[in-house]
Write an enzyme that holds these catalytic residues in place. Structure first.
Site, PDB file in Angstrom:
ATOM      1  N   TYR A 159       0.817  -1.212   0.000  1.00 43.32           N
ATOM      2  CA  TYR A 159       0.000   0.000   0.000  1.00 43.32           C
ATOM      3  C   TYR A 159       0.852   1.265   0.000  1.00 43.32           C
ATOM      4  CZ  TYR A 159      -3.055   3.763   1.443  1.00 43.32           C
ATOM      5  OH  TYR A 159      -3.693   4.979   1.516  1.00 43.32           O
ATOM      6  N   LYS A 163       1.279   4.111  -3.047  1.00 39.17           N
ATOM      7  CA  LYS A 163       0.957   5.540  -2.871  1.00 39.17           C
ATOM      8  C   LYS A 163       2.171   6.403  -3.215  1.00 39.17           C
ATOM      9  CE  LYS A 163      -2.469   6.950  -1.765  1.00 39.17           C
ATOM     10  NZ  LYS A 163      -3.665   7.251  -2.595  1.00 39.17           N
TER      11      LYS A 163
HETATM   12  N1  NAI Z   1      -8.582   6.549   5.110  1.00 43.50           N
HETATM   13  C1  NAI Z   1      -7.469   7.174   5.460  1.00 43.50           C
HETATM   14  O1  NAI Z   1      -7.134   7.275   6.646  1.00 43.50           O
HETATM   15  C2  NAI Z   1      -6.590   7.759   4.411  1.00 43.50           C
HETATM   16  C3  NAI Z   1      -6.885   7.635   3.043  1.00 43.50           C
HETATM   17  N2  NAI Z   1      -6.044   8.209   2.120  1.00 43.50           N
HETATM   18  C4  NAI Z   1      -6.326   8.111   0.677  1.00 43.50           C
HETATM   19  O2  NAI Z   1      -7.602   8.680   0.448  1.00 43.50           O
HETATM   20  C5  NAI Z   1      -8.220   8.061  -0.681  1.00 43.50           C
HETATM   21  C6  NAI Z   1      -9.614   7.622  -0.298  1.00 43.50           C
HETATM   22  O3  NAI Z   1      -9.470   6.740   0.772  1.00 43.50           O
HETATM   23  P1  NAI Z   1     -10.758   6.245   1.602  1.00 43.50           P
HETATM   24  O4  NAI Z   1     -11.894   7.147   1.302  1.00 43.50           O
HETATM   25  O5  NAI Z   1     -10.320   6.050   3.007  1.00 43.50           O
HETATM   26  O6  NAI Z   1     -11.003   4.800   0.965  1.00 43.50           O
HETATM   27  P2  NAI Z   1     -12.349   4.120   0.470  1.00 43.50           P
HETATM   28  O7  NAI Z   1     -12.005   2.701   0.222  1.00 43.50           O
HETATM   29  O8  NAI Z   1     -13.464   4.443   1.385  1.00 43.50           O
HETATM   30  O9  NAI Z   1     -12.635   4.868  -0.904  1.00 43.50           O
HETATM   31  C7  NAI Z   1     -11.939   4.530  -2.075  1.00 43.50           C
HETATM   32  C8  NAI Z   1     -12.951   4.551  -3.220  1.00 43.50           C
HETATM   33  O10 NAI Z   1     -12.262   4.204  -4.420  1.00 43.50           O
HETATM   34  C9  NAI Z   1     -13.060   3.271  -5.136  1.00 43.50           C
HETATM   35  N3  NAI Z   1     -12.235   2.405  -5.963  1.00 43.50           N
HETATM   36  C10 NAI Z   1     -11.416   1.411  -5.552  1.00 43.50           C
HETATM   37  N4  NAI Z   1     -10.871   0.808  -6.609  1.00 43.50           N
HETATM   38  C11 NAI Z   1     -11.357   1.430  -7.719  1.00 43.50           C
HETATM   39  C12 NAI Z   1     -11.176   1.254  -9.112  1.00 43.50           C
HETATM   40  N5  NAI Z   1     -10.405   0.289  -9.588  1.00 43.50           N
HETATM   41  N6  NAI Z   1     -11.845   2.088  -9.948  1.00 43.50           N
HETATM   42  C13 NAI Z   1     -12.659   3.054  -9.471  1.00 43.50           C
HETATM   43  N7  NAI Z   1     -12.882   3.260  -8.163  1.00 43.50           N
HETATM   44  C14 NAI Z   1     -12.224   2.453  -7.307  1.00 43.50           C
HETATM   45  C15 NAI Z   1     -13.779   2.461  -4.062  1.00 43.50           C
HETATM   46  O11 NAI Z   1     -14.957   1.869  -4.589  1.00 43.50           O
HETATM   47  C16 NAI Z   1     -14.070   3.528  -3.017  1.00 43.50           C
HETATM   48  O12 NAI Z   1     -15.332   4.113  -3.204  1.00 43.50           O
HETATM   49  C17 NAI Z   1      -7.302   6.900  -1.070  1.00 43.50           C
HETATM   50  O13 NAI Z   1      -6.541   7.264  -2.200  1.00 43.50           O
HETATM   51  C18 NAI Z   1      -6.396   6.706   0.137  1.00 43.50           C
HETATM   52  O14 NAI Z   1      -5.132   6.198  -0.229  1.00 43.50           O
HETATM   53  C19 NAI Z   1      -4.930   8.900   2.505  1.00 43.50           C
HETATM   54  C20 NAI Z   1      -4.602   9.034   3.832  1.00 43.50           C
HETATM   55  C21 NAI Z   1      -5.414   8.488   4.877  1.00 43.50           C
HETATM   56  C1  LIG Z   2      -4.605  -3.807  16.637  1.00 44.61           C
HETATM   57  C2  LIG Z   2      -3.968  -2.590  17.260  1.00 44.61           C
HETATM   58  C3  LIG Z   2      -2.457  -2.648  17.103  1.00 44.61           C
HETATM   59  C4  LIG Z   2      -4.562  -1.317  16.659  1.00 44.61           C
HETATM   60  O1  LIG Z   2      -4.092  -0.206  17.380  1.00 44.61           O
HETATM   61  C5  LIG Z   2      -4.194  -1.215  15.177  1.00 44.61           C
HETATM   62  C6  LIG Z   2      -4.587   0.129  14.586  1.00 44.61           C
HETATM   63  C7  LIG Z   2      -4.397   0.119  13.051  1.00 44.61           C
HETATM   64  C8  LIG Z   2      -5.546  -0.658  12.405  1.00 44.61           C
HETATM   65  C9  LIG Z   2      -4.284   1.574  12.535  1.00 44.61           C
HETATM   66  C10 LIG Z   2      -3.105   2.314  13.223  1.00 44.61           C
HETATM   67  C11 LIG Z   2      -2.586   3.346  12.222  1.00 44.61           C
HETATM   68  C12 LIG Z   2      -3.584   3.258  11.062  1.00 44.61           C
HETATM   69  C13 LIG Z   2      -3.106   3.750   9.691  1.00 44.61           C
HETATM   70  C14 LIG Z   2      -2.650   5.227   9.733  1.00 44.61           C
HETATM   71  O2  LIG Z   2      -3.725   6.053  10.157  1.00 44.61           O
HETATM   72  C15 LIG Z   2      -2.148   5.675   8.374  1.00 44.61           C
HETATM   73  C16 LIG Z   2      -3.017   5.283   7.218  1.00 44.61           C
HETATM   74  C17 LIG Z   2      -2.943   6.028   6.085  1.00 44.61           C
HETATM   75  C18 LIG Z   2      -3.653   5.661   4.888  1.00 44.61           C
HETATM   76  O3  LIG Z   2      -3.389   6.194   3.806  1.00 44.61           O
HETATM   77  C19 LIG Z   2      -4.643   4.570   4.917  1.00 44.61           C
HETATM   78  C20 LIG Z   2      -4.978   4.083   6.302  1.00 44.61           C
HETATM   79  C21 LIG Z   2      -3.752   3.985   7.242  1.00 44.61           C
HETATM   80  C22 LIG Z   2      -2.801   2.922   6.695  1.00 44.61           C
HETATM   81  C23 LIG Z   2      -4.261   3.615   8.673  1.00 44.61           C
HETATM   82  C24 LIG Z   2      -4.850   2.185   8.687  1.00 44.61           C
HETATM   83  C25 LIG Z   2      -5.193   1.669  10.096  1.00 44.61           C
HETATM   84  C26 LIG Z   2      -3.993   1.784  11.040  1.00 44.61           C
HETATM   85  C27 LIG Z   2      -2.867   0.870  10.588  1.00 44.61           C
END
Ligand code: NAI
Ligand SMILES: CC(C)[C@@H](O)CC[C@@H](C)[C@H]1CC[C@H]2[C@@H]3[C@H](O)CC4=CC(=O)CC[C@]4(C)[C@H]3CC[C@]12C
EC number: 1.1.1.-
Length: 369
Positions: A159, A163
């Site tokens: 992952y 990214k």
């Molecule tokens: N959730 C988090 O804590 C963080 C997320 N991000 C980034 O933010 C973005 C969105 O993440 P989330 O909303 O958390 O994930 P999510 O899984 O909720 O949303 C991702 C969306 O992309 C769509 N998708 C997946 N594969 C696809 C494909 N082949 N074609 C078209 N659509 C597709 C999924 O259906 C989903 O609706 C991602 O790029 C992720 O890397 C960055 C930092 C933190």
């Molecule tokens: C089981 C315990 C050790 C529990 O504390 C594990 C937590 C774990 C699931 C999360 C801890 C840190 C998170 C990640 C972090 O916020 C950075 C991220 C960035 C992204 O782009 C996607 C999500 C994630 C990798 C996020 C995922 C969940 C954790 C690993």
């Protein structure tokens, strides 16, 4: 893109627009981008809620598509002024293969870039991640770092690797000539751990606590701080970057920006308890109940079980070697680059972000109280 043609009616494309972040970006655009003529929501899985958005003045076009399919991406991008590319496989639990993660996150991003170049779309905002930086495989802390802080970024997990590769593609594409001869302007936003309405991992923790009689058991020291950012503020930063990048292309083009707000620095588990506590859960232990070596062993056992069971079923628990390592490594950001470059200020206070998240958790399955 605050320019004189305020009346100019713009077409935005949001890939991954039905995801956790994507939905908030779509709704934020509809609320705070007055020049919108059409918003195209491109996603592998379209949400039923999209239908409710079609009653307003802005045309909402739902496009079921796959970013790994170049022709589908090109068709969706054609005619758009701005692309906000959030689509991705956010998988650190071993649900998808490394190959699939690369195809979606890297090749999918390349397809979006090429579609912009081929069709003449000039502005591309990419949702990157803190994970592009770290935590690295050596467990080095990143303490109150910013976009310029030196840090040895080492990625082995599919992952973060994907990214980092995708972000590099986006930044290197800045300045390429698109159809019509104008330069492509790209930006990458790096959210830390996003929380808020729709965060499935928060929901999973809540359900786990309900199953354990209202208790969660500390696995990470309280001293290990993790940066978190409210989804509404991340969505707002995407909207603001997309608005400002035309006028400030020379400054913003090819830049990365951490997403940040006033969310407090806490351990991942203590931060989650800001929301799960008011929903009736209790975090047991002022320090981890199990020694780290035992957690490492259990995480490795989970990874082994996942591998053994894969032919039969998907076993993907929260605890695995990668999530344990990330959770146990301090990663916090302190920066104002987004404020300096395009006037970003968080739209939601910490108190508001917390209240909204608590209400959402409570609504998911009632309160444990
Ligand atoms: N959730 C988090 O804590 C963080 C997320 N991000 C980034 O933010 C973005 C969105 O993440 P989330 O909303 O958390 O994930 P999510 O899984 O909720 O949303 C991702 C969306 O992309 C769509 N998708 C997946 N594969 C696809 C494909 N082949 N074609 C078209 N659509 C597709 C999924 O259906 C989903 O609706 C991602 O790029 C992720 O890397 C960055 C930092 C933190
Ligand atoms: C089981 C315990 C050790 C529990 O504390 C594990 C937590 C774990 C699931 C999360 C801890 C840190 C998170 C990640 C972090 O916020 C950075 C991220 C960035 C992204 O782009 C996607 C999500 C994630 C990798 C996020 C995922 C969940 C954790 C690993």
């Amino acid at each position: 893109m605050a320019d004189s043609a305020q009346a100019q009616k713009l077409v935005y494309l949001v890939t991954g627009g039905c995801g956790f972040l994507g939905e908030h970006v779509v709704r934020m655009l509809l609320q705070r981008e007055p020049r919108l003529h059409e918003i195209r929501v491109f996603d592998l899985h379209l949400g039923p809620w999209l239908e409710d958005l079609k009653t307003g003045p802005v045309q909402v076009t739902a496009i079921q598509g796959d970013v790994t399919q170049a022709q589908e991406v090109t068709a969706a991008v054609a005619g758009a002024h701005v692309v906000i590319h959030t689509a991705g496989l956010v998988d650190v639990f071993g649900r998808a293969s490394p190959k699939t993660i690369h195809e979606v996150n890297v090749q999918g991003t390349q397809n979006v870039i090429e579609a912009c170049v081929q069709t003449g779309t000039q502005f591309l905002v990419y949702t990157s991640s803190m994970e592009v930086v770290g935590p690295n495989t050596k467990g080095h802390p990143f303490y109150r770092g910013n976009e310029d802080t030196p840090y040895e970024a080492i990625h082995k997990h599919p992952y973060p690797r994907s990214k980092a590769l995708a972000e590099r593609l986006v930044l290197e594409a800045n300045g390429r000539k698109v159809r019509g001869g104008l330069p492509l302007v790209t930006c990458a936003l790096r959210p830390t751990g996003i929380y808020g309405e729709g965060h499935q991992i928060m929901r999973d923790f809540y359900r786990q606590g309900l199953r354990l009689g209202g208790r969660l058991f500390r696995a990470v020291p309280a001293s290990v701080e993790h940066g978190r950012v409210y989804v509404g503020n991340v969505a707002w930063m995407h909207v603001l970057v997309a608005r400002e990048m035309k006028q400030r292309a020379a400054l913003m083009g090819g830049q990365v920006y951490f997403c940040y707000d006033a969310s407090p620095y806490k351990s991942y588990e203590d931060f989650n308890m800001e929301f799960l506590g008011p929903c009736g859960l209790r975090l047991v232990g002022t320090r981890p109940l199990l020694p780290y070596w035992l957690l490492v062993l259990l995480a490795a056992l989970n990874a082994l079980l996942q591998w053994l069971l894969r032919p039969l079923l998907l076993y993907a628990p929260l605890l695995n070697p990668y999530t344990l390592a990330v959770a146990n490594t301090t990663f916090t950001v302190s920066t104002n680059k987004a404020q300096r470059h395009f006037g970003y200020e968080p739209l939601f206070s910490w108190e508001d972000s917390r209240t909204r998240t608590i209400l959402w958790v409570k609504a998911t399955e009632g309160s444990a109280q």
